[in-house]
Design a protein around this motif. Structure first.
Motif, PDB file in Angstrom:
ATOM      1  N   ASN A 286      24.886  40.649  22.720  1.00  0.00           N
ATOM      2  CA  ASN A 286      23.727  41.390  23.214  1.00  0.00           C
ATOM      3  C   ASN A 286      23.793  40.704  24.521  1.00  0.00           C
ATOM      4  OD1 ASN A 286      22.456  39.226  21.862  1.00  0.00           O
ATOM      5  ND2 ASN A 286      20.054  39.861  22.159  1.00  0.00           N
ATOM      6  N   LEU A 287      24.294  39.251  24.787  1.00  0.00           N
ATOM      7  CA  LEU A 287      24.404  38.780  25.723  1.00  0.00           C
ATOM      8  C   LEU A 287      25.990  38.103  26.946  1.00  0.00           C
ATOM      9  CD1 LEU A 287      22.962  36.840  27.650  1.00  0.00           C
ATOM     10  CD2 LEU A 287      23.816  34.443  26.034  1.00  0.00           C
ATOM     11  N   THR A 288      25.580  38.918  28.026  1.00  0.00           N
ATOM     12  CA  THR A 288      27.113  39.353  28.908  1.00  0.00           C
ATOM     13  C   THR A 288      26.382  38.098  30.040  1.00  0.00           C
ATOM     14  OG1 THR A 288      26.692  41.175  28.379  1.00  0.00           O
ATOM     15  CG2 THR A 288      27.873  40.467  30.140  1.00  0.00           C
ATOM     16  N   VAL A 289      27.525  37.435  30.633  1.00  0.00           N
ATOM     17  CA  VAL A 289      27.356  36.567  31.374  1.00  0.00           C
ATOM     18  C   VAL A 289      28.178  36.821  32.501  1.00  0.00           C
ATOM     19  CG1 VAL A 289      27.188  33.691  32.256  1.00  0.00           C
ATOM     20  CG2 VAL A 289      26.076  34.901  29.745  1.00  0.00           C
ATOM     21  N   LEU A 290      27.573  36.685  33.473  1.00  0.00           N
ATOM     22  CA  LEU A 290      28.713  37.061  34.649  1.00  0.00           C
ATOM     23  C   LEU A 290      29.174  35.907  35.586  1.00  0.00           C
ATOM     24  CD1 LEU A 290      28.153  40.522  35.612  1.00  0.00           C
ATOM     25  CD2 LEU A 290      29.440  39.853  33.901  1.00  0.00           C
ATOM     26  N   THR A 291      29.671  35.499  35.342  1.00  0.00           N
ATOM     27  CA  THR A 291      30.255  34.381  36.652  1.00  0.00           C
ATOM     28  C   THR A 291      30.738  34.889  38.086  1.00  0.00           C
ATOM     29  OG1 THR A 291      31.850  33.739  35.662  1.00  0.00           O
ATOM     30  CG2 THR A 291      30.000  32.412  34.756  1.00  0.00           C
ATOM     31  N   GLN A 292      30.736  33.725  39.207  1.00  0.00           N
ATOM     32  CA  GLN A 292      31.422  33.712  40.010  1.00  0.00           C
ATOM     33  C   GLN A 292      30.842  35.504  40.493  1.00  0.00           C
ATOM     34  OE1 GLN A 292      35.552  33.157  39.332  1.00  0.00           O
ATOM     35  NE2 GLN A 292      35.578  32.464  40.572  1.00  0.00           N
ATOM     36  N   SER A 293      29.405  35.478  40.636  1.00  0.00           N
ATOM     37  CA  SER A 293      29.205  37.175  40.552  1.00  0.00           C
ATOM     38  C   SER A 293      28.123  36.845  41.891  1.00  0.00           C
ATOM     39  CB  SER A 293      28.893  37.805  38.975  1.00  0.00           C
ATOM     40  OG  SER A 293      29.144  38.067  38.871  1.00  0.00           O
ATOM     41  N   TYR A 294      27.324  36.859  43.158  1.00  0.00           N
ATOM     42  CA  TYR A 294      26.149  36.993  44.215  1.00  0.00           C
ATOM     43  C   TYR A 294      25.669  38.584  44.439  1.00  0.00           C
ATOM     44  CZ  TYR A 294      24.727  34.758  48.019  1.00  0.00           C
ATOM     45  OH  TYR A 294      24.073  34.888  49.487  1.00  0.00           O
ATOM     46  N   VAL A 295      24.483  38.022  43.817  1.00  0.00           N
ATOM     47  CA  VAL A 295      23.201  38.550  44.124  1.00  0.00           C
ATOM     48  C   VAL A 295      23.166  38.904  45.355  1.00  0.00           C
ATOM     49  CG1 VAL A 295      21.384  39.772  43.462  1.00  0.00           C
ATOM     50  CG2 VAL A 295      22.348  38.860  41.395  1.00  0.00           C
ATOM     51  N   THR A 296      23.187  40.067  46.110  1.00  0.00           N
ATOM     52  CA  THR A 296      22.909  40.491  47.754  1.00  0.00           C
ATOM     53  C   THR A 296      21.553  41.045  47.655  1.00  0.00           C
ATOM     54  OG1 THR A 296      24.059  42.690  47.760  1.00  0.00           O
ATOM     55  CG2 THR A 296      25.208  40.928  48.093  1.00  0.00           C
ATOM     56  N   LYS A 297      21.041  42.192  46.647  1.00  0.00           N
ATOM     57  CA  LYS A 297      19.906  42.738  46.572  1.00  0.00           C
ATOM     58  C   LYS A 297      19.491  43.118  45.427  1.00  0.00           C
ATOM     59  CE  LYS A 297      18.760  46.469  49.456  1.00  0.00           C
ATOM     60  NZ  LYS A 297      18.533  48.170  50.329  1.00  0.00           N
ATOM     61  N   ILE A 298      17.986  43.860  45.520  1.00  0.00           N
ATOM     62  CA  ILE A 298      17.410  44.328  44.157  1.00  0.00           C
ATOM     63  C   ILE A 298      16.631  45.790  44.980  1.00  0.00           C
ATOM     64  CG2 ILE A 298      15.464  44.516  42.747  1.00  0.00           C
ATOM     65  CD1 ILE A 298      15.148  40.814  42.751  1.00  0.00           C
ATOM     66  N   GLU A 299      17.190  46.314  43.929  1.00  0.00           N
ATOM     67  CA  GLU A 299      17.043  47.590  44.330  1.00  0.00           C
ATOM     68  C   GLU A 299      15.723  48.447  43.811  1.00  0.00           C
ATOM     69  OE1 GLU A 299      21.205  50.327  45.855  1.00  0.00           O
ATOM     70  OE2 GLU A 299      20.435  49.686  43.481  1.00  0.00           O
ATOM     71  N   ILE A 300      15.092  48.665  44.547  1.00  0.00           N
ATOM     72  CA  ILE A 300      13.835  48.923  44.358  1.00  0.00           C
ATOM     73  C   ILE A 300      12.988  50.696  45.237  1.00  0.00           C
ATOM     74  CG2 ILE A 300      11.054  47.859  44.702  1.00  0.00           C
ATOM     75  CD1 ILE A 300      12.349  45.174  45.448  1.00  0.00           C
ATOM     76  N   ASP A 301      12.831  51.240  43.856  1.00  0.00           N
ATOM     77  CA  ASP A 301      12.243  52.858  44.932  1.00  0.00           C
ATOM     78  C   ASP A 301      11.118  52.221  45.964  1.00  0.00           C
ATOM     79  OD1 ASP A 301      10.985  54.971  44.711  1.00  0.00           O
ATOM     80  OD2 ASP A 301      12.963  55.974  43.496  1.00  0.00           O
ATOM     81  N   LYS A 302      11.586  53.340  46.546  1.00  0.00           N
ATOM     82  CA  LYS A 302      10.540  53.037  47.636  1.00  0.00           C
ATOM     83  C   LYS A 302       8.910  53.225  47.712  1.00  0.00           C
ATOM     84  CE  LYS A 302      13.634  52.787  51.437  1.00  0.00           C
ATOM     85  NZ  LYS A 302      14.937  53.317  51.831  1.00  0.00           N
ATOM     86  N   ILE A 303       9.011  54.476  46.630  1.00  0.00           N
ATOM     87  CA  ILE A 303       8.084  55.050  46.660  1.00  0.00           C
ATOM     88  C   ILE A 303       7.115  54.698  45.091  1.00  0.00           C
ATOM     89  CG2 ILE A 303       6.674  58.186  45.823  1.00  0.00           C
ATOM     90  CD1 ILE A 303       8.071  57.598  48.396  1.00  0.00           C
TER      91      ILE A 303
END
Length: 630
Positions: A286-303
């Protein structure tokens, strides 16, 4: 090959390393010594050619099309000290699907396993290579008046390249947090169990008092003293006694006095949090580790203002991972505020200025705290240690002891003081002693101007040099993290504003720290080795009377650097109108399903190194999350 299958291959390789051991250490001692010696010499030789990154454009990918990566219960951004602990503890719950996203890679286990080589990792892909903006009252001896801000890029975060100091801060720091938050769960009495939970303490130095009740003995992280003890320690400890200080276990209730360093090493080898909390558990389905992966944004519902998903890049592709339960941001005190602001959470005016649509107006990045460090105060003496060859040092290291098993100083003497309020039990600074000479490596690390390099080389390369290091804990200066623009691959603007508080208390504390060092140098213990301050004014201050207060203020502004302990950029609090970004459960004000958990949530600076506080936070918030959802 898809991202999923590449990461599965990495998982298998790392599992084999756990089972069969790292290849280089499976060779004969002589082969391993030659291998490591070659790595050290090669890395040092390449330092002049190393170019530190100035942005994250190596991770760039088109914003569209976006490839769906999948849905998880919890998405953790950043596999640093806190993120690694959270991923471990949450993945204990088999029905929870955990995704851990990290921009760097796993440790290579070579030079990074040697504690004393930590400076060499600055010149590697494991360091983001951040620098501050030009400073007005510190770092003035560097070429551009900027300070280095090394931050770990890899599974383990800054524990991959830090000085491994096991220091929990002062109990009253946490009691003050609890009082300010109106939440007793943050009191020292209630968080001590989390420090002890992760700790596997080995008392290996009878000269270092240890309060065993304060330590854990069954955790995953090993803590020990360096062996054999450095002969300078006896002198340093005796000097503290002669000034009336007790010799204490600084990770117990008492913290004022002299002691011997405690390091999180195992048999003399670096223990980073990825190696301890992630690599041995990669077989959890149940644990997935992604390397070399760069987060650009957390998507948040504006409403609804619900955090729904995370955008990240990998190998030229932009992916979206969806979170059913929570997104947990653990990217560190620099990157966590950066990601929040890129996602529309931050100071309204600043986000408008850089063209980002506002979702929640919070003072993200507005309260950066950073310990101030002075590491170039030199003395001469007749103290002499036997000269060791690199072959001898490496051979000792492979046996689990010797000079390579220590970190920021070869000696391990450490002392905590309050120089502003003598009766206080909370230290405002720490002092170390060392006999390491000024090196070519330091020239590159600090990027001093040529005049300063010539002066320090003349002073610090003298035979039988002793140096003292000084760090101010009780920081009054307040800096900022701000976006350069809305491009997620641009580094943020880091301005700690060192020694810039209007009251002048920070530089006064540093000055009093120098006076404390001079008092130590005058004790009979140090006079036995003829310790004398090097009578060589710093060039930038040579027009001022040597050793006067005005001279030392000039000296401090030239040579004070960051302590590489950024914190408090997304602080906990009870009222967002007073600058708080998260509540006492680390939930972001005004946003659902989003927490921040790392050094950025400290409500104030602490009297200690932040990595163990970050580990405690990971342990504590994991319990909070389990209690909330199970």
């Amino acid at each position: 090959m898809s991202l999923y299958y590449r990461e599965m291959c990495n998982k298998i390789i790392l599992s084999l390393i756990i089972i069969y051991g790292n290849g280089i250490f499976a060779q004969s001692d002589s082969d391993t010594v030659e291998h490591l010696k070659g790595l050290i010499y090669n890395r040092i030789a390449n330092i002049p050619n190393y170019e530190s990154p100035t942005d994250a454009k190596m991770f760039e990918a088109p914003e569209v099309p976006i490839t769906e990566y999948g849905t998880y219960d919890f998405i953790i951004i950043g596999a640093g000290v806190t993120g690694s602990a959270i991923a471990n503890r949450l993945s204990e719950i088999r029905q929870w699907r955990i995704l851990l996203i990290e921009a760097g890679i796993f440790t290579d286990g070579d030079l990074m396993s040697i504690p004393s080589m930590f400076m060499l990792t600055v010149f590697s892909d494991y360091n983001w290579g951040f620098r501050t903006v030009p400073q007005k009252n510190a770092c003035l001896s560097t070429k551009n008046h900027t300070c280095l801000v090394p931050r770990g890029k890899g599974v383990g975060g800054s524990s991959l390249l830090n000085a491994l100091q096991y220091s929990r801060a002062n109990p009253k720091n946490y009691n003050q947090w609890a009082k300010a938050l109106h939440d007793s769960s943050w009191s020292y009495k209630n968080i001590l169990k989390y420090f002890k939970k992760s700790e596997n303490f080995h008392w290996t130095n009878p000269k270092a008092p240890v309060d065993l009740k304060s330590h854990g003995r069954e955790g995953l992280l090993h803590v020990q003293h360096v062996q054999p003890e450095h002969p300078l320690n006896d002198i340093f400890i005796e000097a503290n006694k002669q000034l009336g200080y007790d010799i204490i276990d600084f990770n117990s209730e008492r913290q004022i006095g002299g002691s011997i360093m405690q390091l999180y090493t195992n048999n003399g080898t670096r223990e980073d949090m990825g190696t301890v909390f992630i690599t041995p558990f990669l077989d959890r389905p149940n644990l997935t580790v992604l390397t070399q992966s760069y987060v650009t944004k957390i998507e948040i519902d504006k409403i609804t203002k619900v955090a729904k998903s995370v955008l990240f890049t990998n190998n030229g592709i932009t992916y979206r991972a969806r979170a059913d339960v929570e997104v947990i941001l653990s990217a560190g005190a620099i990157a966590s505020p950066q990601i929040l602001m890129l996602s529309g959470i931050g100071p309204k005016q600043h986000l408008q200025d850089v063209g980002i649509e506002l979702i929640e107006n919070l003072e993200v990045g507005s309260c950066l705290k950073e310990h101030a460090l002075l590491s170039h105060l030199f003395f001469t003496s007749n103290f002499e240690r036997p000269v060791e060859t690199i072959e001898q040092q490496l051979s000792d290291f492979l046996k689990g002891y010797g000079s390579l098993t220590t970190t920021s100083t070869q000696a391990q003497g450490i002392a905590f003081y309050n120089v502003n309020h003598k009766t206080s039990t909370v230290p405002d600074l720490v002092i170390y002693v060392d006999d390491t000479k000024y090196s070519e490596m330091e020239k590159s690390v600090f990027d001093f101007n040529e005049e300063t390099i010539q002066s320090l080389t003349k002073i610090g390369s003298k035979l039988k040099t002793i140096r003292f290091l000084l760090m101010n804990f009780n920081i009054k200066s307040k800096g900022t993290i701000r976006l350069k623009n809305k491009n997620p691959f641009e580094y943020p603007l880091i301005d700690p504003m060192l020694l810039s508080d209007h009251s002048g208390k920070d530089i006064k504390t540093m000055y009093r720290g120098i006076q404390q060092i001079l008092r130590l140098s005058e004790t009979p213990a140090f006079k036995k080795i003829n310790l004398e301050l090097v009578n060589e004014p710093l060039p930038a201050c040579k027009h001022i009377q040597f050793k006067s207060q005005k001279y030392w203020y000039c000296f401090l502004k030239q040579l004070t650097m960051t302590g590489v302990h950024p914190m408090a950029t997304c602080p906990m609090g009870v009222n967002k109108c007073k600058g708080a970004v998260v509540d006492s459960n680390l939930k972001v004000f005004g946003i659902k399903k989003l927490r921040v958990a790392d050094a950025s949530i400290f409500p104030a600076s602490i009297a200690g190194h932040p990595s163990m506080t970050c580990l405690m936070i990971g342990e504590k918030i994991s319990d909070v999350i389990k209690q909330e959802y199970l």
